[in-house]
Design a protein around this motif. Sequence first.
Motif, PDB file in Angstrom:
ATOM      1  N   LEU A  85      19.047  -9.534  19.209  1.00 43.45           N
ATOM      2  CA  LEU A  85      18.849  -8.310  18.437  1.00 43.45           C
ATOM      3  C   LEU A  85      17.411  -7.808  18.466  1.00 43.45           C
ATOM      4  O   LEU A  85      17.115  -6.734  17.944  1.00 43.45           O
ATOM      5  N   VAL A  86      16.507  -8.577  19.033  1.00 45.95           N
ATOM      6  CA  VAL A  86      15.093  -8.235  18.973  1.00 45.95           C
ATOM      7  C   VAL A  86      14.500  -8.198  20.378  1.00 45.95           C
ATOM      8  O   VAL A  86      15.177  -8.469  21.367  1.00 45.95           O
ATOM      9  N   ALA A  87      13.222  -7.824  20.445  1.00 40.63           N
ATOM     10  CA  ALA A  87      12.543  -7.783  21.736  1.00 40.63           C
ATOM     11  C   ALA A  87      12.525  -9.179  22.353  1.00 40.63           C
ATOM     12  O   ALA A  87      12.573 -10.191  21.655  1.00 40.63           O
ATOM     13  N   ARG A  88      12.436  -9.223  23.657  1.00 39.59           N
ATOM     14  CA  ARG A  88      12.469 -10.499  24.374  1.00 39.59           C
ATOM     15  C   ARG A  88      11.372 -11.439  23.870  1.00 39.59           C
ATOM     16  O   ARG A  88      10.212 -11.045  23.760  1.00 39.59           O
ATOM     17  N   ASP A  89      11.767 -12.660  23.570  1.00 40.31           N
ATOM     18  CA  ASP A  89      10.859 -13.715  23.111  1.00 40.31           C
ATOM     19  C   ASP A  89      10.187 -13.394  21.775  1.00 40.31           C
ATOM     20  O   ASP A  89       9.183 -14.009  21.419  1.00 40.31           O
ATOM     21  N   ALA A  90      10.720 -12.448  21.023  1.00 43.64           N
ATOM     22  CA  ALA A  90      10.136 -12.121  19.714  1.00 43.64           C
ATOM     23  C   ALA A  90      10.399 -13.257  18.729  1.00 43.64           C
ATOM     24  O   ALA A  90      11.520 -13.774  18.651  1.00 43.64           O
ATOM     25  N   PRO A  91       9.394 -13.670  17.964  1.00 40.95           N
ATOM     26  CA  PRO A  91       9.565 -14.765  16.994  1.00 40.95           C
ATOM     27  C   PRO A  91      10.230 -14.271  15.712  1.00 40.95           C
ATOM     28  O   PRO A  91       9.566 -13.939  14.737  1.00 40.95           O
ATOM     29  N   HIS A  92      11.556 -14.248  15.696  1.00 35.30           N
ATOM     30  CA  HIS A  92      12.262 -13.642  14.557  1.00 35.30           C
ATOM     31  C   HIS A  92      12.311 -14.548  13.331  1.00 35.30           C
ATOM     32  O   HIS A  92      12.582 -14.071  12.223  1.00 35.30           O
ATOM     33  N   GLN A  93      12.079 -15.841  13.481  1.00 38.05           N
ATOM     34  CA  GLN A  93      12.038 -16.789  12.351  1.00 38.05           C
ATOM     35  C   GLN A  93      13.315 -16.758  11.507  1.00 38.05           C
ATOM     36  O   GLN A  93      13.298 -16.995  10.307  1.00 38.05           O
ATOM     37  N   GLY A  94      14.415 -16.438  12.167  1.00 33.75           N
ATOM     38  CA  GLY A  94      15.700 -16.473  11.470  1.00 33.75           C
ATOM     39  C   GLY A  94      16.008 -15.277  10.613  1.00 33.75           C
ATOM     40  O   GLY A  94      16.936 -15.316   9.803  1.00 33.75           O
ATOM     41  N   LEU A  95      15.256 -14.174  10.792  1.00 34.88           N
ATOM     42  CA  LEU A  95      15.457 -12.980   9.967  1.00 34.88           C
ATOM     43  C   LEU A  95      15.312 -11.717  10.806  1.00 34.88           C
ATOM     44  O   LEU A  95      14.292 -11.525  11.468  1.00 34.88           O
ATOM     45  N   VAL A  96      16.323 -10.841  10.768  1.00 33.65           N
ATOM     46  CA  VAL A  96      16.266  -9.545  11.435  1.00 33.65           C
ATOM     47  C   VAL A  96      16.826  -8.504  10.475  1.00 33.65           C
ATOM     48  O   VAL A  96      17.972  -8.615  10.018  1.00 33.65           O
ATOM     49  N   LEU A  97      16.037  -7.508  10.148  1.00 35.09           N
ATOM     50  CA  LEU A  97      16.431  -6.481   9.179  1.00 35.09           C
ATOM     51  C   LEU A  97      16.469  -5.116   9.851  1.00 35.09           C
ATOM     52  O   LEU A  97      15.513  -4.715  10.506  1.00 35.09           O
ATOM     53  N   GLU A  98      17.583  -4.408   9.690  1.00 37.91           N
ATOM     54  CA  GLU A  98      17.666  -3.031  10.168  1.00 37.91           C
ATOM     55  C   GLU A  98      17.534  -2.113   8.961  1.00 37.91           C
ATOM     56  O   GLU A  98      18.219  -2.289   7.941  1.00 37.91           O
ATOM     57  N   CYS A  99      16.634  -1.132   9.058  1.00 40.63           N
ATOM     58  CA  CYS A  99      16.359  -0.255   7.915  1.00 40.63           C
ATOM     59  C   CYS A  99      15.911   1.117   8.403  1.00 40.63           C
ATOM     60  O   CYS A  99      15.648   1.315   9.594  1.00 40.63           O
ATOM     61  N   GLU A 100      15.825   2.048   7.466  1.00 35.38           N
ATOM     62  CA  GLU A 100      15.339   3.381   7.800  1.00 35.38           C
ATOM     63  C   GLU A 100      13.816   3.359   7.954  1.00 35.38           C
ATOM     64  O   GLU A 100      13.136   2.556   7.317  1.00 35.38           O
ATOM     65  N   PRO A 101      13.269   4.229   8.801  1.00 36.84           N
ATOM     66  CA  PRO A 101      11.804   4.327   8.887  1.00 36.84           C
ATOM     67  C   PRO A 101      11.232   4.751   7.536  1.00 36.84           C
ATOM     68  O   PRO A 101      11.927   5.348   6.715  1.00 36.84           O
ATOM     69  N   LEU A 102       9.975   4.435   7.318  1.00 36.54           N
ATOM     70  CA  LEU A 102       9.309   4.864   6.100  1.00 36.54           C
ATOM     71  C   LEU A 102       9.167   6.385   6.088  1.00 36.54           C
ATOM     72  O   LEU A 102       9.064   7.019   7.141  1.00 36.54           O
ATOM     73  N   ALA A 103       9.171   6.958   4.910  1.00 39.30           N
ATOM     74  CA  ALA A 103       9.061   8.409   4.771  1.00 39.30           C
ATOM     75  C   ALA A 103       7.689   8.896   5.231  1.00 39.30           C
ATOM     76  O   ALA A 103       6.699   8.153   5.188  1.00 39.30           O
ATOM     77  N   ASP A 104       7.630  10.138   5.690  1.00 32.24           N
ATOM     78  CA  ASP A 104       6.361  10.736   6.108  1.00 32.24           C
ATOM     79  C   ASP A 104       5.393  10.789   4.926  1.00 32.24           C
ATOM     80  O   ASP A 104       5.793  11.009   3.785  1.00 32.24           O
ATOM     81  N   ILE A 105       4.108  10.594   5.236  1.00 31.26           N
ATOM     82  CA  ILE A 105       3.051  10.632   4.227  1.00 31.26           C
ATOM     83  C   ILE A 105       2.038  11.690   4.633  1.00 31.26           C
ATOM     84  O   ILE A 105       1.698  11.803   5.823  1.00 31.26           O
ATOM     85  N   TYR A 106       1.545  12.464   3.685  1.00 31.44           N
ATOM     86  CA  TYR A 106       0.565  13.516   3.972  1.00 31.44           C
ATOM     87  C   TYR A 106      -0.841  13.020   3.647  1.00 31.44           C
ATOM     88  O   TYR A 106      -1.070  12.327   2.654  1.00 31.44           O
ATOM     89  N   LEU A 107      -1.777  13.404   4.499  1.00 31.76           N
ATOM     90  CA  LEU A 107      -3.149  12.927   4.362  1.00 31.76           C
ATOM     91  C   LEU A 107      -3.736  13.281   3.002  1.00 31.76           C
ATOM     92  O   LEU A 107      -4.414  12.456   2.375  1.00 31.76           O
ATOM     93  N   GLU A 108      -3.480  14.470   2.532  1.00 32.17           N
ATOM     94  CA  GLU A 108      -4.058  14.906   1.252  1.00 32.17           C
ATOM     95  C   GLU A 108      -3.616  14.033   0.082  1.00 32.17           C
ATOM     96  O   GLU A 108      -4.297  13.945  -0.936  1.00 32.17           O
ATOM     97  N   ASP A 109      -2.497  13.330   0.270  1.00 32.26           N
ATOM     98  CA  ASP A 109      -1.974  12.492  -0.813  1.00 32.26           C
ATOM     99  C   ASP A 109      -2.606  11.104  -0.849  1.00 32.26           C
ATOM    100  O   ASP A 109      -2.401  10.365  -1.829  1.00 32.26           O
ATOM    101  N   VAL A 110      -3.344  10.730   0.192  1.00 26.17           N
ATOM    102  CA  VAL A 110      -3.905   9.371   0.232  1.00 26.17           C
ATOM    103  C   VAL A 110      -5.427   9.350   0.217  1.00 26.17           C
ATOM    104  O   VAL A 110      -6.030   8.285   0.122  1.00 26.17           O
ATOM    105  N   LEU A 111      -6.064  10.513   0.321  1.00 29.22           N
ATOM    106  CA  LEU A 111      -7.529  10.563   0.291  1.00 29.22           C
ATOM    107  C   LEU A 111      -7.992  10.419  -1.156  1.00 29.22           C
ATOM    108  O   LEU A 111      -8.117  11.398  -1.889  1.00 29.22           O
ATOM    109  N   THR A 112      -8.258   9.190  -1.550  1.00 26.91           N
ATOM    110  CA  THR A 112      -8.580   8.903  -2.947  1.00 26.91           C
ATOM    111  C   THR A 112     -10.008   9.276  -3.309  1.00 26.91           C
ATOM    112  O   THR A 112     -10.327   9.431  -4.485  1.00 26.91           O
TER     113      THR A 112
END
Length: 269
Positions: free
Chosen positions: A87-114
């Motif tokens: 389920l993963v890339a060749r020789d990837a060290p999965h350590q017994g766990l593979v999770l399929e999920c949605e990508p993270l939501a888009d983030i806008y620069l103005e929201d993170v410039l603290t």
Amino acid sequence: MAKRGDAKPSRALRGRAGRMQGGRGSGRASAGMVRLWGRHAVEAALKNPERHHRKLWATREGIASLDGELPSDFTVEYAQAADLARLVARDAPHQGLVLECEPLADIYLEDVLTGDPARPLVVLDQVTDPHNLGAILRSAAAFDACALLTQDRHAPPESGVVAKSASGALELVPWVRVVNLARALEEAAEAGYWRIGLDGGGKATLAEALPAGPVALVLGAEGEGMRHNIVQHCDAIARLPISAAMESLNVSNAAAIALYAAATRETGE
């Protein structure tokens, strides 16, 4: 997932042991999904309330390694380690766990410039290696950077390789992707950030160039370095004081050193 110290997940998991019934040999996520693997990457994604999960494939040993308890309605498909490897890339060290999920939501620069001097912005110009990007995310999390900024093109997509290299930091550091990196640097300047481009040919050292206020650290791809237009959008160009015996550092190593320098300087607070 529950907090550290709670009982390990056992009775709360549903699924069946044995050989996997789906996804055999694909190595690719379903359309619109990403596949993450490895304990730190999967555990961080499961704990991230902003993540929407589809499915977890795991060995029983992989489940036992997780810190905390999965929700009672979370379905796990148990599998053998050899099946997870398909389920993963060749020789990837999965350590017994593979999770399929949605990508993270888009983030806008103005929201993170603290505007916090203690939280630098890390800017990458066409750094395309996912291992390097993941390692930089890990350093950014360690030194409390406010965000990672990359161009939408000429940068790795969100992936299992990035997440594994980031060791959980993909879920912690906001990753802003923009069409026009030069314009984003202008936006950072308007928000009060002093933009320092790292280059071996810089006349000043990074320590000499660092301001007391908010800073954006700009790094280019190995070999090519920053593009001319990006250099033109920096307020200063600085170098790391490395030995003349070495021409340069790996970009992820350079980012870690730069973040440490930013974290240990005297700030305006």
